[in-house]
Write a protein that holds these residues in place. Structure first.
Motif, PDB file in Angstrom:
ATOM      1  N   PRO A  60       0.556 -19.521  13.218  1.00 45.29           N
ATOM      2  CA  PRO A  60      -0.707 -19.646  13.946  1.00 45.29           C
ATOM      3  C   PRO A  60      -0.543 -20.247  15.338  1.00 45.29           C
ATOM      4  O   PRO A  60      -1.266 -19.874  16.267  1.00 45.29           O
ATOM      5  CB  PRO A  60      -1.546 -20.559  13.046  1.00 45.29           C
ATOM      6  N   ALA A  61       0.405 -21.168  15.487  1.00 39.64           N
ATOM      7  CA  ALA A  61       0.605 -21.806  16.789  1.00 39.64           C
ATOM      8  C   ALA A  61       1.066 -20.792  17.836  1.00 39.64           C
ATOM      9  O   ALA A  61       0.715 -20.911  19.021  1.00 39.64           O
ATOM     10  CB  ALA A  61       1.616 -22.942  16.670  1.00 39.64           C
ATOM     11  N   VAL A 108      -2.169 -16.065  22.333  1.00 39.42           N
ATOM     12  CA  VAL A 108      -2.761 -14.859  22.899  1.00 39.42           C
ATOM     13  C   VAL A 108      -4.199 -15.078  23.337  1.00 39.42           C
ATOM     14  O   VAL A 108      -4.761 -14.300  24.099  1.00 39.42           O
ATOM     15  CB  VAL A 108      -2.648 -13.677  21.914  1.00 39.42           C
ATOM     16  N   LEU A 109      -4.838 -16.155  22.845  1.00 42.74           N
ATOM     17  CA  LEU A 109      -6.221 -16.421  23.194  1.00 42.74           C
ATOM     18  C   LEU A 109      -6.389 -16.883  24.649  1.00 42.74           C
ATOM     19  O   LEU A 109      -7.454 -16.701  25.234  1.00 42.74           O
ATOM     20  CB  LEU A 109      -6.800 -17.488  22.256  1.00 42.74           C
ATOM     21  N   THR A 110      -5.341 -17.468  25.203  1.00 51.25           N
ATOM     22  CA  THR A 110      -5.408 -18.002  26.559  1.00 51.25           C
ATOM     23  C   THR A 110      -4.592 -17.119  27.489  1.00 51.25           C
ATOM     24  O   THR A 110      -3.377 -17.000  27.317  1.00 51.25           O
ATOM     25  CB  THR A 110      -4.869 -19.444  26.614  1.00 51.25           C
ATOM     26  N   PRO A 111      -5.219 -16.489  28.472  1.00 55.25           N
ATOM     27  CA  PRO A 111      -4.482 -15.601  29.376  1.00 55.25           C
ATOM     28  C   PRO A 111      -3.255 -16.276  29.986  1.00 55.25           C
ATOM     29  O   PRO A 111      -3.341 -17.377  30.519  1.00 55.25           O
ATOM     30  CB  PRO A 111      -5.518 -15.264  30.451  1.00 55.25           C
ATOM     31  N   GLY A 112      -2.109 -15.622  29.816  1.00 52.28           N
ATOM     32  CA  GLY A 112      -0.862 -16.122  30.394  1.00 52.28           C
ATOM     33  C   GLY A 112      -0.107 -17.091  29.522  1.00 52.28           C
ATOM     34  O   GLY A 112       1.077 -17.347  29.746  1.00 52.28           O
ATOM     35  N   ALA A 113      -0.741 -17.636  28.471  1.00 51.79           N
ATOM     36  CA  ALA A 113      -0.094 -18.664  27.660  1.00 51.79           C
ATOM     37  C   ALA A 113       1.085 -18.111  26.873  1.00 51.79           C
ATOM     38  O   ALA A 113       2.131 -18.764  26.748  1.00 51.79           O
ATOM     39  CB  ALA A 113      -1.105 -19.302  26.704  1.00 51.79           C
ATOM     40  N   ALA A 114       0.947 -16.898  26.348  1.00 50.17           N
ATOM     41  CA  ALA A 114       2.031 -16.318  25.546  1.00 50.17           C
ATOM     42  C   ALA A 114       3.227 -15.957  26.419  1.00 50.17           C
ATOM     43  O   ALA A 114       4.367 -15.903  25.939  1.00 50.17           O
ATOM     44  CB  ALA A 114       1.544 -15.079  24.803  1.00 50.17           C
ATOM     45  N   LEU A 115       2.996 -15.716  27.686  1.00 53.30           N
ATOM     46  CA  LEU A 115       4.095 -15.419  28.609  1.00 53.30           C
ATOM     47  C   LEU A 115       4.844 -16.686  28.968  1.00 53.30           C
ATOM     48  O   LEU A 115       6.042 -16.653  29.256  1.00 53.30           O
ATOM     49  CB  LEU A 115       3.552 -14.741  29.867  1.00 53.30           C
ATOM     50  N   ARG A 116       4.144 -17.817  28.962  1.00 55.70           N
ATOM     51  CA  ARG A 116       4.763 -19.094  29.315  1.00 55.70           C
ATOM     52  C   ARG A 116       5.297 -19.830  28.110  1.00 55.70           C
ATOM     53  O   ARG A 116       6.241 -20.598  28.205  1.00 55.70           O
ATOM     54  CB  ARG A 116       3.738 -19.994  30.012  1.00 55.70           C
ATOM     55  N   GLY A 117       4.654 -19.618  26.932  1.00 51.63           N
ATOM     56  CA  GLY A 117       4.923 -20.444  25.764  1.00 51.63           C
ATOM     57  C   GLY A 117       6.231 -20.205  25.075  1.00 51.63           C
ATOM     58  O   GLY A 117       6.955 -19.298  25.292  1.00 51.63           O
ATOM     59  N   VAL A 147      10.560 -12.026  29.040  1.00 54.37           N
ATOM     60  CA  VAL A 147      11.065 -13.397  29.181  1.00 54.37           C
ATOM     61  C   VAL A 147      11.081 -14.080  27.818  1.00 54.37           C
ATOM     62  O   VAL A 147      11.803 -15.075  27.629  1.00 54.37           O
ATOM     63  CB  VAL A 147      10.219 -14.223  30.170  1.00 54.37           C
ATOM     64  N   GLN A 148      10.304 -13.567  26.874  1.00 49.82           N
ATOM     65  CA  GLN A 148      10.250 -14.134  25.528  1.00 49.82           C
ATOM     66  C   GLN A 148      11.258 -13.435  24.613  1.00 49.82           C
ATOM     67  O   GLN A 148      11.549 -12.248  24.785  1.00 49.82           O
ATOM     68  CB  GLN A 148       8.842 -13.986  24.943  1.00 49.82           C
ATOM     69  N   PRO A 149      11.798 -14.160  23.657  1.00 48.98           N
ATOM     70  CA  PRO A 149      12.781 -13.543  22.745  1.00 48.98           C
ATOM     71  C   PRO A 149      12.135 -12.486  21.865  1.00 48.98           C
ATOM     72  O   PRO A 149      10.931 -12.518  21.595  1.00 48.98           O
ATOM     73  CB  PRO A 149      13.273 -14.735  21.912  1.00 48.98           C
ATOM     74  N   ARG A 150      12.950 -11.545  21.410  1.00 48.08           N
ATOM     75  CA  ARG A 150      12.439 -10.503  20.525  1.00 48.08           C
ATOM     76  C   ARG A 150      11.826 -11.132  19.275  1.00 48.08           C
ATOM     77  O   ARG A 150      12.305 -12.122  18.757  1.00 48.08           O
ATOM     78  CB  ARG A 150      13.580  -9.572  20.117  1.00 48.08           C
ATOM     79  N   GLY A 151      10.775 -10.486  18.800  1.00 47.32           N
ATOM     80  CA  GLY A 151      10.095 -10.994  17.621  1.00 47.32           C
ATOM     81  C   GLY A 151       8.642 -11.286  17.934  1.00 47.32           C
ATOM     82  O   GLY A 151       8.050 -10.700  18.847  1.00 47.32           O
ATOM     83  N   ILE A 152       8.061 -12.210  17.193  1.00 50.12           N
ATOM     84  CA  ILE A 152       6.639 -12.470  17.337  1.00 50.12           C
ATOM     85  C   ILE A 152       6.289 -13.024  18.709  1.00 50.12           C
ATOM     86  O   ILE A 152       5.203 -12.747  19.243  1.00 50.12           O
ATOM     87  CB  ILE A 152       6.137 -13.425  16.214  1.00 50.12           C
ATOM     88  N   ARG A 153       7.194 -13.765  19.319  1.00 51.44           N
ATOM     89  CA  ARG A 153       6.877 -14.309  20.649  1.00 51.44           C
ATOM     90  C   ARG A 153       6.768 -13.184  21.684  1.00 51.44           C
ATOM     91  O   ARG A 153       5.868 -13.198  22.526  1.00 51.44           O
ATOM     92  CB  ARG A 153       7.924 -15.334  21.067  1.00 51.44           C
ATOM     93  N   ARG A 154       7.665 -12.219  21.628  1.00 53.00           N
ATOM     94  CA  ARG A 154       7.563 -11.110  22.580  1.00 53.00           C
ATOM     95  C   ARG A 154       6.361 -10.230  22.256  1.00 53.00           C
ATOM     96  O   ARG A 154       5.662  -9.771  23.168  1.00 53.00           O
ATOM     97  CB  ARG A 154       8.827 -10.267  22.606  1.00 53.00           C
ATOM     98  N   LEU A 155       6.094 -10.000  20.984  1.00 53.74           N
ATOM     99  CA  LEU A 155       4.934  -9.200  20.605  1.00 53.74           C
ATOM    100  C   LEU A 155       3.648  -9.856  21.105  1.00 53.74           C
ATOM    101  O   LEU A 155       2.772  -9.191  21.669  1.00 53.74           O
ATOM    102  CB  LEU A 155       4.885  -9.028  19.085  1.00 53.74           C
ATOM    103  N   THR A 156       3.546 -11.162  20.929  1.00 55.56           N
ATOM    104  CA  THR A 156       2.363 -11.879  21.401  1.00 55.56           C
ATOM    105  C   THR A 156       2.266 -11.821  22.922  1.00 55.56           C
ATOM    106  O   THR A 156       1.172 -11.664  23.483  1.00 55.56           O
ATOM    107  CB  THR A 156       2.407 -13.342  20.928  1.00 55.56           C
ATOM    108  N   ALA A 157       3.400 -11.929  23.589  1.00 59.59           N
ATOM    109  CA  ALA A 157       3.406 -11.840  25.058  1.00 59.59           C
ATOM    110  C   ALA A 157       2.975 -10.454  25.531  1.00 59.59           C
ATOM    111  O   ALA A 157       2.261 -10.319  26.533  1.00 59.59           O
ATOM    112  CB  ALA A 157       4.794 -12.178  25.596  1.00 59.59           C
ATOM    113  N   LEU A 158       3.388  -9.424  24.829  1.00 54.28           N
ATOM    114  CA  LEU A 158       2.972  -8.063  25.173  1.00 54.28           C
ATOM    115  C   LEU A 158       1.456  -7.895  25.040  1.00 54.28           C
ATOM    116  O   LEU A 158       0.801  -7.291  25.890  1.00 54.28           O
ATOM    117  CB  LEU A 158       3.674  -7.043  24.279  1.00 54.28           C
ATOM    118  N   LEU A 159       0.902  -8.453  23.982  1.00 51.98           N
ATOM    119  CA  LEU A 159      -0.542  -8.358  23.776  1.00 51.98           C
ATOM    120  C   LEU A 159      -1.288  -9.142  24.844  1.00 51.98           C
ATOM    121  O   LEU A 159      -2.334  -8.709  25.346  1.00 51.98           O
ATOM    122  CB  LEU A 159      -0.900  -8.857  22.376  1.00 51.98           C
TER     123      LEU A 159
END
Length: 231
Positions: free
Chosen positions: A216-217, A222-231, A93-105
């Motif tokens: 950093p934002a 990734v510190l909060t479960p589910g946040a990177a998938l929503r953010g 659901v996140q665009p390719r790049g750091i947002r998707r990488l963070t969501a994967l983690l």
């Protein structure tokens, strides 16, 4: 002629019904096999043990899979599908790049913590079983592990191309490090039955992305479960 057509349609529905029941039975057995293997090991997965765990006859499982090796290979495929559905697909659901990488983690930590497989990571447990046993089962496990590592590396590579990880010059090395953190996290969390290792892994992921110049934002998500998938 009409009677013949009616008979053909009835036979077709009967065949479709049997196929649907067979598919459902196969899915049920493979779900049970993947769960059992994550707890007791893929090498110990046998038709008899699975029949007991899935409440299915031995002959029924033998008809579906034929041999222990074919059962093991089919279980790897089923486990891969479950991993993809719970880790990779949500992150897309996140665009390719750091947002998707963070969501994967984010999602891969949750995958272990939420016990998508009751014994932790199916692939970590199965690789430990087969790492020194050459053959089709080990090859299938290696293929899936390498595929996941390659997906992590590709996601990191997109972040580099987009200028989101300016300090990264080797995406494959980063993927290796990230997966190494996952393996230790999953091992210790399962052995100790403690969530502290999940928190440590999330911090390690955040710190590594920031050290490579990641925003950093975004990394903080990734510190909060589910946040990177929503953010």
């Amino acid at each position: 002629m009409r009677k013949l057509q009616d008979m053909t349609m009835t036979e077709g529905r009967s065949i479709d019904g049997r196929r649907a029941r067979g598919d459902a039975s196969r899915r049920h057995v493979l779900d049970a096999a993947a769960d059992l293997a994550s707890l007791e090991g893929l090498d110990g997965l046998s038709i008899g043990r699975l029949a007991s765990a899935a409440s299915v006859s031995k002959s029924g499982i033998a008809t579906l899979f034929g041999s222990k090796e074919q059962l093991q290979l089919a279980t790897i495929v089923a486990a891969t599908e479950r991993f993809t559905a719970t880790v990779i697909e949500p992150a897309r659901v996140q665009p390719r790049g750091i947002r998707r990488l963070t969501a994967l983690l984010d999602s891969v930590v949750a995958y272990s913590q939420d016990r998508v497989f009751p014994g932790g990571c199916f692939f970590s447990a199965s690789a430990a079983d087969f790492h020194a046993k050459a053959g089709p089962v080990r090859d299938a496990l290696a293929d899936q592990l390498e595929s996941w590592l390659g997906y992590l590396a590709a996601s990191a590579g997109f972040a580099v191309k987009q200028g989101e990880l300016p300090g990264l010059d080797d995406p494959e090395q980063l993927a290796f490090e990230l997966q190494g953190t996952f393996e230790w996290m999953n091992l210790m969390a399962v052995i100790r039955e403690s969530d502290v290792h999940y928190a440590r892994a999330r911090r390690a992921y955040r710190d590594r992305l920031v050290s490579l110049g990641g925003d950093p934002a975004i990394a903080e998500l990734v510190l909060t479960p589910g946040a990177a998938l929503r953010g």
